[in-house]
Scaffold this motif. Sequence first.
Motif, PDB file in Angstrom:
ATOM      1  N   THR A 177      49.298 -21.029 -35.724  1.00 52.64           N
ATOM      2  CA  THR A 177      50.203 -21.683 -34.910  1.00 52.64           C
ATOM      3  C   THR A 177      50.705 -20.663 -34.002  1.00 52.64           C
ATOM      4  OG1 THR A 177      50.672 -23.458 -36.486  1.00 52.64           O
ATOM      5  CG2 THR A 177      52.178 -23.269 -34.626  1.00 52.64           C
ATOM      6  N   PHE A 178      50.740 -20.869 -32.753  1.00 53.15           N
ATOM      7  CA  PHE A 178      51.476 -20.008 -31.573  1.00 53.15           C
ATOM      8  C   PHE A 178      52.900 -20.177 -31.710  1.00 53.15           C
ATOM      9  CE2 PHE A 178      47.345 -21.059 -29.322  1.00 53.15           C
ATOM     10  CZ  PHE A 178      46.422 -20.131 -30.053  1.00 53.15           C
ATOM     11  N   MET A 179      53.674 -19.065 -32.146  1.00 52.90           N
ATOM     12  CA  MET A 179      55.178 -19.223 -32.211  1.00 52.90           C
ATOM     13  C   MET A 179      55.633 -17.727 -31.854  1.00 52.90           C
ATOM     14  SD  MET A 179      54.950 -20.645 -36.310  1.00 52.90           S
ATOM     15  CE  MET A 179      56.765 -20.653 -36.458  1.00 52.90           C
ATOM     16  N   ARG A 180      56.819 -17.825 -31.432  1.00 51.45           N
ATOM     17  CA  ARG A 180      57.745 -16.641 -31.299  1.00 51.45           C
ATOM     18  C   ARG A 180      57.482 -15.595 -32.423  1.00 51.45           C
ATOM     19  NH1 ARG A 180      63.343 -18.347 -28.215  1.00 51.45           N
ATOM     20  NH2 ARG A 180      62.389 -20.362 -26.751  1.00 51.45           N
ATOM     21  N   SER A 181      57.599 -16.176 -33.699  1.00 50.32           N
ATOM     22  CA  SER A 181      57.686 -15.062 -34.663  1.00 50.32           C
ATOM     23  C   SER A 181      56.395 -14.402 -34.959  1.00 50.32           C
ATOM     24  CB  SER A 181      58.027 -16.050 -36.065  1.00 50.32           C
ATOM     25  OG  SER A 181      59.001 -16.403 -35.982  1.00 50.32           O
ATOM     26  N   ASN A 182      55.328 -14.890 -34.550  1.00 45.43           N
ATOM     27  CA  ASN A 182      54.031 -14.131 -34.416  1.00 45.43           C
ATOM     28  C   ASN A 182      53.276 -13.651 -33.076  1.00 45.43           C
ATOM     29  OD1 ASN A 182      52.681 -16.537 -33.706  1.00 45.43           O
ATOM     30  ND2 ASN A 182      51.894 -17.076 -35.525  1.00 45.43           N
ATOM     31  N   LEU A 183      54.064 -13.984 -32.346  1.00 43.77           N
ATOM     32  CA  LEU A 183      53.499 -13.909 -30.907  1.00 43.77           C
ATOM     33  C   LEU A 183      52.888 -12.520 -30.611  1.00 43.77           C
ATOM     34  CD1 LEU A 183      52.868 -14.816 -27.825  1.00 43.77           C
ATOM     35  CD2 LEU A 183      55.201 -14.414 -27.288  1.00 43.77           C
ATOM     36  N   GLU A 184      53.948 -11.413 -31.213  1.00 43.72           N
ATOM     37  CA  GLU A 184      53.260 -10.029 -30.707  1.00 43.72           C
ATOM     38  C   GLU A 184      52.289  -9.361 -31.586  1.00 43.72           C
ATOM     39  OE1 GLU A 184      54.059  -8.323 -28.281  1.00 43.72           O
ATOM     40  OE2 GLU A 184      55.574  -9.996 -27.375  1.00 43.72           O
ATOM     41  N   GLU A 185      51.954 -10.559 -32.933  1.00 47.31           N
ATOM     42  CA  GLU A 185      50.956  -9.771 -33.574  1.00 47.31           C
ATOM     43  C   GLU A 185      49.630 -10.647 -33.598  1.00 47.31           C
ATOM     44  OE1 GLU A 185      52.362 -10.512 -37.824  1.00 47.31           O
ATOM     45  OE2 GLU A 185      54.208  -9.630 -37.456  1.00 47.31           O
ATOM     46  N   ILE A 186      49.571 -11.402 -32.334  1.00 47.34           N
ATOM     47  CA  ILE A 186      48.425 -12.284 -32.224  1.00 47.34           C
ATOM     48  C   ILE A 186      47.156 -11.067 -31.855  1.00 47.34           C
ATOM     49  CG2 ILE A 186      47.241 -13.805 -30.750  1.00 47.34           C
ATOM     50  CD1 ILE A 186      49.694 -15.292 -30.779  1.00 47.34           C
ATOM     51  N   PRO A 187      47.453 -10.296 -31.094  1.00 45.56           N
ATOM     52  CA  PRO A 187      46.440  -9.054 -30.561  1.00 45.56           C
ATOM     53  C   PRO A 187      46.098  -8.587 -31.936  1.00 45.56           C
ATOM     54  CG  PRO A 187      48.096  -8.837 -29.116  1.00 45.56           C
ATOM     55  CD  PRO A 187      48.538  -9.917 -30.124  1.00 45.56           C
ATOM     56  N   ASP A 188      46.875  -8.179 -32.807  1.00 43.99           N
ATOM     57  CA  ASP A 188      46.130  -7.575 -34.313  1.00 43.99           C
ATOM     58  C   ASP A 188      45.469  -8.543 -35.064  1.00 43.99           C
ATOM     59  OD1 ASP A 188      47.088  -4.855 -33.650  1.00 43.99           O
ATOM     60  OD2 ASP A 188      49.346  -5.384 -34.246  1.00 43.99           O
ATOM     61  N   LEU A 189      46.118  -9.852 -35.086  1.00 43.02           N
ATOM     62  CA  LEU A 189      45.260 -10.956 -35.666  1.00 43.02           C
ATOM     63  C   LEU A 189      43.817 -11.055 -35.223  1.00 43.02           C
ATOM     64  CD1 LEU A 189      47.954 -13.695 -36.098  1.00 43.02           C
ATOM     65  CD2 LEU A 189      46.812 -12.641 -37.943  1.00 43.02           C
ATOM     66  N   LEU A 190      43.759 -10.973 -33.894  1.00 38.75           N
ATOM     67  CA  LEU A 190      42.204 -10.908 -33.693  1.00 38.75           C
ATOM     68  C   LEU A 190      41.672  -9.682 -33.995  1.00 38.75           C
ATOM     69  CD1 LEU A 190      40.141 -11.627 -31.489  1.00 38.75           C
ATOM     70  CD2 LEU A 190      41.428 -10.612 -29.618  1.00 38.75           C
ATOM     71  N   ASP A 191      42.158  -8.541 -33.960  1.00 44.98           N
ATOM     72  CA  ASP A 191      41.284  -7.269 -34.463  1.00 44.98           C
ATOM     73  C   ASP A 191      40.912  -7.654 -35.853  1.00 44.98           C
ATOM     74  OD1 ASP A 191      41.400  -6.088 -31.992  1.00 44.98           O
ATOM     75  OD2 ASP A 191      43.269  -5.029 -32.633  1.00 44.98           O
ATOM     76  N   LEU A 192      41.876  -8.055 -36.568  1.00 43.63           N
ATOM     77  CA  LEU A 192      41.759  -8.385 -38.220  1.00 43.63           C
ATOM     78  C   LEU A 192      40.761  -9.361 -38.343  1.00 43.63           C
ATOM     79  CD1 LEU A 192      42.640  -7.956 -40.956  1.00 43.63           C
ATOM     80  CD2 LEU A 192      44.254  -9.712 -40.792  1.00 43.63           C
ATOM     81  N   ALA A 193      40.674 -10.619 -37.642  1.00 45.49           N
ATOM     82  CA  ALA A 193      39.664 -11.627 -37.670  1.00 45.49           C
ATOM     83  C   ALA A 193      38.257 -10.985 -37.385  1.00 45.49           C
ATOM     84  CB  ALA A 193      39.840 -12.625 -36.739  1.00 45.49           C
ATOM     85  N   LEU A 194      38.255 -10.101 -36.310  1.00 45.02           N
ATOM     86  CA  LEU A 194      37.041  -9.467 -35.882  1.00 45.02           C
ATOM     87  C   LEU A 194      36.471  -8.383 -37.175  1.00 45.02           C
ATOM     88  CD1 LEU A 194      37.706  -8.360 -32.347  1.00 45.02           C
ATOM     89  CD2 LEU A 194      36.207 -10.092 -33.245  1.00 45.02           C
ATOM     90  N   SER A 195      37.527  -7.700 -37.631  1.00 51.33           N
ATOM     91  CA  SER A 195      36.907  -6.778 -38.769  1.00 51.33           C
ATOM     92  C   SER A 195      36.543  -7.519 -40.226  1.00 51.33           C
ATOM     93  CB  SER A 195      38.406  -5.732 -38.945  1.00 51.33           C
ATOM     94  OG  SER A 195      39.410  -6.563 -39.694  1.00 51.33           O
ATOM     95  N   LEU A 196      37.092  -8.650 -40.338  1.00 50.33           N
ATOM     96  CA  LEU A 196      36.882  -9.268 -41.693  1.00 50.33           C
ATOM     97  C   LEU A 196      35.474 -10.055 -41.536  1.00 50.33           C
ATOM     98  CD1 LEU A 196      40.280 -10.952 -42.773  1.00 50.33           C
ATOM     99  CD2 LEU A 196      39.043  -8.803 -43.724  1.00 50.33           C
ATOM    100  N   GLY A 197      34.933 -10.391 -40.323  1.00 48.58           N
ATOM    101  CA  GLY A 197      33.961 -11.102 -40.187  1.00 48.58           C
ATOM    102  C   GLY A 197      33.894 -12.699 -39.692  1.00 48.58           C
ATOM    103  N   PHE A 198      34.997 -12.855 -39.300  1.00 45.05           N
ATOM    104  CA  PHE A 198      35.231 -14.333 -38.605  1.00 45.05           C
ATOM    105  C   PHE A 198      34.510 -14.418 -37.402  1.00 45.05           C
ATOM    106  CE2 PHE A 198      39.101 -14.096 -41.618  1.00 45.05           C
ATOM    107  CZ  PHE A 198      39.309 -15.377 -41.846  1.00 45.05           C
ATOM    108  N   ASP A 199      34.282 -15.696 -36.930  1.00 41.59           N
ATOM    109  CA  ASP A 199      33.675 -15.930 -35.907  1.00 41.59           C
ATOM    110  C   ASP A 199      34.321 -16.632 -34.571  1.00 41.59           C
ATOM    111  OD1 ASP A 199      30.593 -16.030 -36.893  1.00 41.59           O
ATOM    112  OD2 ASP A 199      31.848 -17.065 -38.295  1.00 41.59           O
ATOM    113  N   ARG A 200      35.699 -16.889 -35.225  1.00 40.68           N
ATOM    114  CA  ARG A 200      36.558 -17.544 -34.167  1.00 40.68           C
ATOM    115  C   ARG A 200      38.009 -17.386 -34.373  1.00 40.68           C
ATOM    116  NH1 ARG A 200      36.790 -23.928 -32.927  1.00 40.68           N
ATOM    117  NH2 ARG A 200      36.930 -24.019 -35.325  1.00 40.68           N
ATOM    118  N   LEU A 201      38.970 -17.301 -33.409  1.00 39.21           N
ATOM    119  CA  LEU A 201      40.356 -17.084 -33.638  1.00 39.21           C
ATOM    120  C   LEU A 201      40.599 -18.634 -32.708  1.00 39.21           C
ATOM    121  CD1 LEU A 201      42.875 -15.826 -34.743  1.00 39.21           C
ATOM    122  CD2 LEU A 201      42.866 -14.577 -32.513  1.00 39.21           C
ATOM    123  N   LYS A 202      41.368 -19.327 -33.506  1.00 40.75           N
ATOM    124  CA  LYS A 202      41.908 -20.594 -32.926  1.00 40.75           C
ATOM    125  C   LYS A 202      43.225 -21.015 -33.300  1.00 40.75           C
ATOM    126  CE  LYS A 202      40.931 -25.616 -33.047  1.00 40.75           C
ATOM    127  NZ  LYS A 202      40.017 -26.844 -33.713  1.00 40.75           N
ATOM    128  N   GLY A 203      43.884 -21.450 -32.401  1.00 39.08           N
ATOM    129  CA  GLY A 203      45.387 -21.693 -32.416  1.00 39.08           C
ATOM    130  C   GLY A 203      46.014 -22.901 -31.813  1.00 39.08           C
TER     131      GLY A 203
END
Length: 342
Positions: A177-203
């Motif tokens: 969920t796109f929120m102020r609390s996690n806004l600045e962590e979204i780029p790192d969430l993307l990197d984490l998703a890529l490193s773990l083998g996810f296929d998609r980042l959705k919000g």
Amino acid sequence: MTHKFWRITLDTNPDFCNLKCVMCEDHSPYAASLTERKKNGLLRPTMDTTLLEKVVREAAQLGVREVIPSTMGEPLLYPHFDVFLALCSELGLTLNLTTNGTFPAPKSHQNVEYWARKIVPITSDVKISWNGVTERTQSTIMGGTSLEQHIDNAKRFIEIRDELQSKNYCSMTMQLTFMRSNLEEIPDLLDLALSLGFDRLKGHQLWTHFDEIRNESLRNDLVYAARWNQIVQHCHERVATHNQTAKRPFRLENFFALDLAILEDISPDGECPFLGKELWVDPTGRLNVCCAPDQQRKTLGDFGNLNTAKLSELVEGESYQELMNTYQSHALCQSCNMRRPK
């Protein structure tokens, strides 16, 4: 409007979850307690197997190809989840699962690997809810989770997905969920998703169910909205670079810029992504038209109940057909977070 339904969601157990995510309309610490909702007659039952089978079979006859178990509540806590899986296998339907990532189970042997081996062979996509790359953000937004355990669970599930991919490729999605609390962590969430083998980042942009989380919205402050737009651009650039060498293209969903001149409308003139395409059924058999918060979507009308009518009759009924033609005049539809730009 004509319809061509391809997917249906069954909210089998909306009042059963093992987490307390702050944005959840039912299980948030800011929501009315289960005890209070039961006292006020607002507690919903668990869908029985008779209704489950009726709805799934009628959906298949209508041409539906994909079924989603409860997105309100944790679907793996539904006591008849195995019946759900068996019906999909028998009817040739694809499962699409959203889970909170804890992989809860009523029996000790039902661990991450147990669920993965049952789910992966018949599933198009598994969405794991995730909202931070730091322990503080993750556990604050999704009360009851541990970032370390979330990462371990995802790795174990994806390992089984990779093992079984020659028979069926089950896409993996990190969903937030796109929120102020996690806004600045979204780029790192993307990197984490890529490193773990996810296929998609959705919000999705936040539904502000409670006054306590109103200031978490990105759509009521130009500074946060503008920062969101910058992050959207960064994420698209990051994915484009990744996909130049990736075996499988990674995908972003709902990563689009907000119009800073009209933040109250997420997608001016955007069409409804659900009417005529997707359906929802609550545990009592009530037909719903979308995934808007339950009390709000009731304002769109009464579309009938599957205990007393066939699904094909209800979607051809006057109430559903009228909404298909008039939804853009409804205030709820005009404010909907789920519409996409044309």
